[in-house]
Design a protein around this motif. Structure first.
Motif, PDB file in Angstrom:
ATOM      1  N   GLU A  30      74.807  30.015  51.273  1.00 41.85           N
ATOM      2  CA  GLU A  30      75.139  29.370  49.999  1.00 41.85           C
ATOM      3  C   GLU A  30      74.152  29.784  48.913  1.00 41.85           C
ATOM      4  OE1 GLU A  30      76.213  25.158  49.596  1.00 41.85           O
ATOM      5  OE2 GLU A  30      76.206  25.064  51.787  1.00 41.85           O
ATOM      6  N   LYS A  31      72.874  29.768  49.274  1.00 39.09           N
ATOM      7  CA  LYS A  31      71.836  30.117  48.299  1.00 39.09           C
ATOM      8  C   LYS A  31      71.944  31.581  47.893  1.00 39.09           C
ATOM      9  CE  LYS A  31      68.371  28.579  45.906  1.00 39.09           C
ATOM     10  NZ  LYS A  31      68.558  27.472  44.936  1.00 39.09           N
ATOM     11  N   VAL A  32      72.216  32.441  48.868  1.00 38.63           N
ATOM     12  CA  VAL A  32      72.373  33.870  48.575  1.00 38.63           C
ATOM     13  C   VAL A  32      73.537  34.084  47.613  1.00 38.63           C
ATOM     14  CG1 VAL A  32      73.010  36.106  49.560  1.00 38.63           C
ATOM     15  CG2 VAL A  32      71.339  34.664  50.734  1.00 38.63           C
ATOM     16  N   ILE A  33      74.645  33.417  47.881  1.00 44.53           N
ATOM     17  CA  ILE A  33      75.825  33.553  47.020  1.00 44.53           C
ATOM     18  C   ILE A  33      75.520  33.064  45.611  1.00 44.53           C
ATOM     19  CG2 ILE A  33      78.137  32.604  46.595  1.00 44.53           C
ATOM     20  CD1 ILE A  33      78.618  32.758  49.618  1.00 44.53           C
ATOM     21  N   GLN A  34      74.810  31.958  45.527  1.00 45.89           N
ATOM     22  CA  GLN A  34      74.472  31.391  44.223  1.00 45.89           C
ATOM     23  C   GLN A  34      73.663  32.374  43.377  1.00 45.89           C
ATOM     24  OE1 GLN A  34      72.169  27.797  44.499  1.00 45.89           O
ATOM     25  NE2 GLN A  34      72.378  27.299  42.333  1.00 45.89           N
ATOM     26  N   LEU A  35      72.828  33.178  44.021  1.00 47.19           N
ATOM     27  CA  LEU A  35      71.941  34.093  43.303  1.00 47.19           C
ATOM     28  C   LEU A  35      72.455  35.530  43.270  1.00 47.19           C
ATOM     29  CD1 LEU A  35      68.554  32.779  44.782  1.00 47.19           C
ATOM     30  CD2 LEU A  35      69.588  32.180  42.571  1.00 47.19           C
ATOM     31  N   SER A  36      73.635  35.767  43.837  1.00 44.53           N
ATOM     32  CA  SER A  36      74.137  37.137  43.975  1.00 44.53           C
ATOM     33  C   SER A  36      74.692  37.700  42.670  1.00 44.53           C
ATOM     34  CB  SER A  36      75.235  37.190  45.041  1.00 44.53           C
ATOM     35  OG  SER A  36      74.700  36.978  46.324  1.00 44.53           O
ATOM     36  N   ALA A  71      82.726  29.057  42.910  1.00 42.49           N
ATOM     37  CA  ALA A  71      81.976  28.827  41.669  1.00 42.49           C
ATOM     38  C   ALA A  71      81.331  30.115  41.166  1.00 42.49           C
ATOM     39  CB  ALA A  71      80.907  27.766  41.897  1.00 42.49           C
ATOM     40  N   ALA A  72      80.762  30.893  42.088  1.00 46.75           N
ATOM     41  CA  ALA A  72      80.021  32.098  41.702  1.00 46.75           C
ATOM     42  C   ALA A  72      80.917  33.200  41.156  1.00 46.75           C
ATOM     43  CB  ALA A  72      79.229  32.615  42.901  1.00 46.75           C
ATOM     44  N   THR A  73      82.164  33.248  41.609  1.00 41.95           N
ATOM     45  CA  THR A  73      83.070  34.323  41.177  1.00 41.95           C
ATOM     46  C   THR A  73      83.903  33.947  39.956  1.00 41.95           C
ATOM     47  OG1 THR A  73      84.785  33.545  42.724  1.00 41.95           O
ATOM     48  CG2 THR A  73      83.261  35.252  43.517  1.00 41.95           C
ATOM     49  N   ALA A  74      83.731  32.739  39.451  1.00 40.88           N
ATOM     50  CA  ALA A  74      84.594  32.241  38.376  1.00 40.88           C
ATOM     51  C   ALA A  74      84.621  33.136  37.144  1.00 40.88           C
ATOM     52  CB  ALA A  74      84.171  30.825  37.982  1.00 40.88           C
ATOM     53  N   LYS A  77      86.770  39.057  37.610  1.00 33.92           N
ATOM     54  CA  LYS A  77      88.191  39.269  37.886  1.00 33.92           C
ATOM     55  C   LYS A  77      88.543  38.969  39.338  1.00 33.92           C
ATOM     56  CE  LYS A  77      89.093  42.750  34.313  1.00 33.92           C
ATOM     57  NZ  LYS A  77      89.530  44.141  34.043  1.00 33.92           N
ATOM     58  N   MET A  78      87.581  39.155  40.245  1.00 37.75           N
ATOM     59  CA  MET A  78      87.860  38.926  41.662  1.00 37.75           C
ATOM     60  C   MET A  78      88.246  37.477  41.945  1.00 37.75           C
ATOM     61  SD  MET A  78      84.040  38.844  43.421  1.00 37.75           S
ATOM     62  CE  MET A  78      83.225  39.924  42.242  1.00 37.75           C
ATOM     63  N   PHE A  79      87.899  36.569  41.030  1.00 37.17           N
ATOM     64  CA  PHE A  79      88.224  35.154  41.239  1.00 37.17           C
ATOM     65  C   PHE A  79      89.715  34.951  41.438  1.00 37.17           C
ATOM     66  CE2 PHE A  79      89.926  31.320  39.190  1.00 37.17           C
ATOM     67  CZ  PHE A  79      89.467  30.368  40.085  1.00 37.17           C
ATOM     68  N   ALA A  96      92.609  17.907  55.080  1.00 34.90           N
ATOM     69  CA  ALA A  96      91.312  17.899  55.757  1.00 34.90           C
ATOM     70  C   ALA A  96      90.298  17.036  55.019  1.00 34.90           C
ATOM     71  CB  ALA A  96      90.780  19.329  55.887  1.00 34.90           C
ATOM     72  N   GLY A  97      90.658  16.605  53.818  1.00 29.03           N
ATOM     73  CA  GLY A  97      89.760  15.761  53.040  1.00 29.03           C
ATOM     74  C   GLY A  97      88.658  16.523  52.327  1.00 29.03           C
ATOM     75  N   HIS A  98      88.807  17.844  52.202  1.00 30.56           N
ATOM     76  CA  HIS A  98      87.773  18.662  51.564  1.00 30.56           C
ATOM     77  C   HIS A  98      88.058  18.802  50.070  1.00 30.56           C
ATOM     78  CE1 HIS A  98      86.835  20.614  55.734  1.00 30.56           C
ATOM     79  NE2 HIS A  98      86.483  19.347  55.644  1.00 30.56           N
ATOM     80  N   MET A  99      87.950  17.677  49.384  1.00 33.23           N
ATOM     81  CA  MET A  99      88.274  17.654  47.961  1.00 33.23           C
ATOM     82  C   MET A  99      87.315  18.498  47.135  1.00 33.23           C
ATOM     83  SD  MET A  99      91.029  16.177  47.209  1.00 33.23           S
ATOM     84  CE  MET A  99      90.775  16.028  45.439  1.00 33.23           C
ATOM     85  N   GLY A 100      86.117  18.732  47.652  1.00 35.88           N
ATOM     86  CA  GLY A 100      85.161  19.557  46.925  1.00 35.88           C
ATOM     87  C   GLY A 100      85.699  20.952  46.668  1.00 35.88           C
ATOM     88  N   VAL A 101      86.459  21.483  47.625  1.00 36.09           N
ATOM     89  CA  VAL A 101      87.055  22.815  47.460  1.00 36.09           C
ATOM     90  C   VAL A 101      88.079  22.788  46.327  1.00 36.09           C
ATOM     91  CG1 VAL A 101      88.413  24.637  48.563  1.00 36.09           C
ATOM     92  CG2 VAL A 101      86.702  23.375  49.894  1.00 36.09           C
ATOM     93  N   ILE A 102      88.922  21.754  46.319  1.00 35.32           N
ATOM     94  CA  ILE A 102      89.960  21.642  45.291  1.00 35.32           C
ATOM     95  C   ILE A 102      89.339  21.459  43.909  1.00 35.32           C
ATOM     96  CG2 ILE A 102      92.012  20.388  44.559  1.00 35.32           C
ATOM     97  CD1 ILE A 102      92.300  21.824  47.259  1.00 35.32           C
ATOM     98  N   VAL A 103      88.338  20.601  43.834  1.00 36.41           N
ATOM     99  CA  VAL A 103      87.671  20.354  42.552  1.00 36.41           C
ATOM    100  C   VAL A 103      87.030  21.631  42.025  1.00 36.41           C
ATOM    101  CG1 VAL A 103      85.754  19.142  41.439  1.00 36.41           C
ATOM    102  CG2 VAL A 103      87.279  17.900  42.976  1.00 36.41           C
ATOM    103  N   GLN A 104      86.390  22.392  42.923  1.00 38.62           N
ATOM    104  CA  GLN A 104      85.750  23.632  42.489  1.00 38.62           C
ATOM    105  C   GLN A 104      86.783  24.665  42.056  1.00 38.62           C
ATOM    106  OE1 GLN A 104      82.284  24.227  42.036  1.00 38.62           O
ATOM    107  NE2 GLN A 104      83.406  25.751  40.841  1.00 38.62           N
ATOM    108  N   MET A 105      87.920  24.698  42.728  1.00 38.53           N
ATOM    109  CA  MET A 105      89.000  25.591  42.296  1.00 38.53           C
ATOM    110  C   MET A 105      89.419  25.261  40.868  1.00 38.53           C
ATOM    111  SD  MET A 105      91.386  25.755  45.740  1.00 38.53           S
ATOM    112  CE  MET A 105      92.705  26.727  44.967  1.00 38.53           C
ATOM    113  N   ALA A 106      89.550  23.970  40.583  1.00 40.62           N
ATOM    114  CA  ALA A 106      89.961  23.542  39.240  1.00 40.62           C
ATOM    115  C   ALA A 106      88.902  23.901  38.201  1.00 40.62           C
ATOM    116  CB  ALA A 106      90.223  22.038  39.236  1.00 40.62           C
ATOM    117  N   GLU A 107      87.641  23.653  38.538  1.00 40.94           N
ATOM    118  CA  GLU A 107      86.562  23.957  37.597  1.00 40.94           C
ATOM    119  C   GLU A 107      86.466  25.458  37.328  1.00 40.94           C
ATOM    120  OE1 GLU A 107      83.034  22.229  39.202  1.00 40.94           O
ATOM    121  OE2 GLU A 107      83.582  20.174  38.624  1.00 40.94           O
ATOM    122  N   SER A 108      86.641  26.251  38.379  1.00 38.56           N
ATOM    123  CA  SER A 108      86.561  27.704  38.212  1.00 38.56           C
ATOM    124  C   SER A 108      87.757  28.246  37.444  1.00 38.56           C
ATOM    125  CB  SER A 108      86.448  28.382  39.584  1.00 38.56           C
ATOM    126  OG  SER A 108      85.220  28.043  40.205  1.00 38.56           O
TER     127      SER A 108
END
Length: 270
Positions: A30-36, A71-74, A77-79, A96-108
């Motif tokens: 996660e940290k690597v992706i954030q800084l990539s 979030a990082a690819t938002a 174009k690859m997003f 699955a109850g993983h609303m964080g994924v859905i919310v991040q999709m919307a934000e991105s």
């Protein structure tokens, strides 16, 4: 990252997929992706994760990495390619109850400026408020409660694009509390419908004693209506609402005992 992706794995399968499902390794990724930078993000997606995004989004650990990647690819174009792959699994991700994924999709989507309409159409369909168009104005409480149109508005349609019981039972205590808050004032009509009573029982089965008491307090004054209804009479019996009305202390003692048993078995399974 280079070391992780070079470790041996099954032919044709990136070894990175294994590390994504490990709690400690996934946090590092996660940290690597954030800084990539863009090139590394493209490599991670194209050579390691493409074709596996939905499965990873459904995983209890790996889904956080997918959120970070989304979030990082938002701003790139690859997003769009990443989004299109995740979109195919939106209903499963919701279940699955993983609303964080859905919310991040919307934000991105908002940041990227693409695919907002596609996401909204997908969510409207998942929550059964896409057709007729008059249901569009009813979508907000569905998104907030994670219940389909039929369940929230108490139709007797049992089938749904989202497994409501799975959403409720896999939610955290805080999540269940939010669902209950959104449904306050609706428990009686829920109990009187096929799908609503099922959802109510699913909530009850995983609810704390305090939450059960809140539900019982709302249902108890409608004893006559509930006991005469084909669906609600089962709710009345299962929730021991006669005891709640006439022998409150005993009811509370029973519920507390059940809660302790659930916790004990949960601790054993963990």
């Amino acid at each position: 990252m280079e070391y992780m992706s070079s470790c041996s794995s099954s032919p044709g399968v990136s070894p990175l997929l294994v590390f994504l499902k490990d709690q400690a390794a996934s946090r590092l990724i996660e940290k690597v992706i954030q800084l990539s930078h863009k090139a590394l993000l493209r490599d991670i997606f194209k050579n390691h994760l493409k074709g596996h995004l939905v499965d990873l989004a459904l995983h209890p650990i790996a889904n956080f990495v997918i959120q970070r990647l989304t979030a990082a690819t938002a701003k790139y174009k690859m997003f769009v390619r990443l989004f299109d792959e995740l979109l195919e699994g939106v209903e499963a991700i919701l279940a699955a109850g993983h609303m964080g994924v859905i919310v991040q999709m919307a934000e991105s989507c908002a940041e990227n400026g693409e695919r907002q309409d596609e996401l909204m159409r997908c969510l409207l369909s998942a929550f059964h408020c896409d057709e007729p168009g008059s249901r569009h104005t009813s979508c907000l409480p569905l998104f907030l409660s994670l219940l389909t149109y039929e369940v929230y508005y108490h139709s007797d349609t049992a089938e749904g694009g989202i497994d409501t019981q799975a959403l409720i039972t896999t939610s955290s205590d805080k999540g269940r509390g939010k669902i209950l808050k959104r449904l306050e004032g609706q428990f009686v009509p829920m109990a009187c419908s096929r799908s609503g009573s099922r959802a109510l029982e699913a909530i009850w089965n995983s609810a704390s004693v305090t939450h059960r008491q809140n539900i019982a307090e709302e249902l108890a004054p409608s004893e006559s209506q509930l006991r005469s209804d084909q669906f609600a009479r089962h709710v009345w019996a299962k929730f021991a609402l006669s005891h709640f009305t006439h022998r409150r202390a005993h009811w509370h003692e029973i519920q507390t005992g059940e809660s302790k048993k659930r916790k004990m078995f949960s601790d054993i399974l963990e």
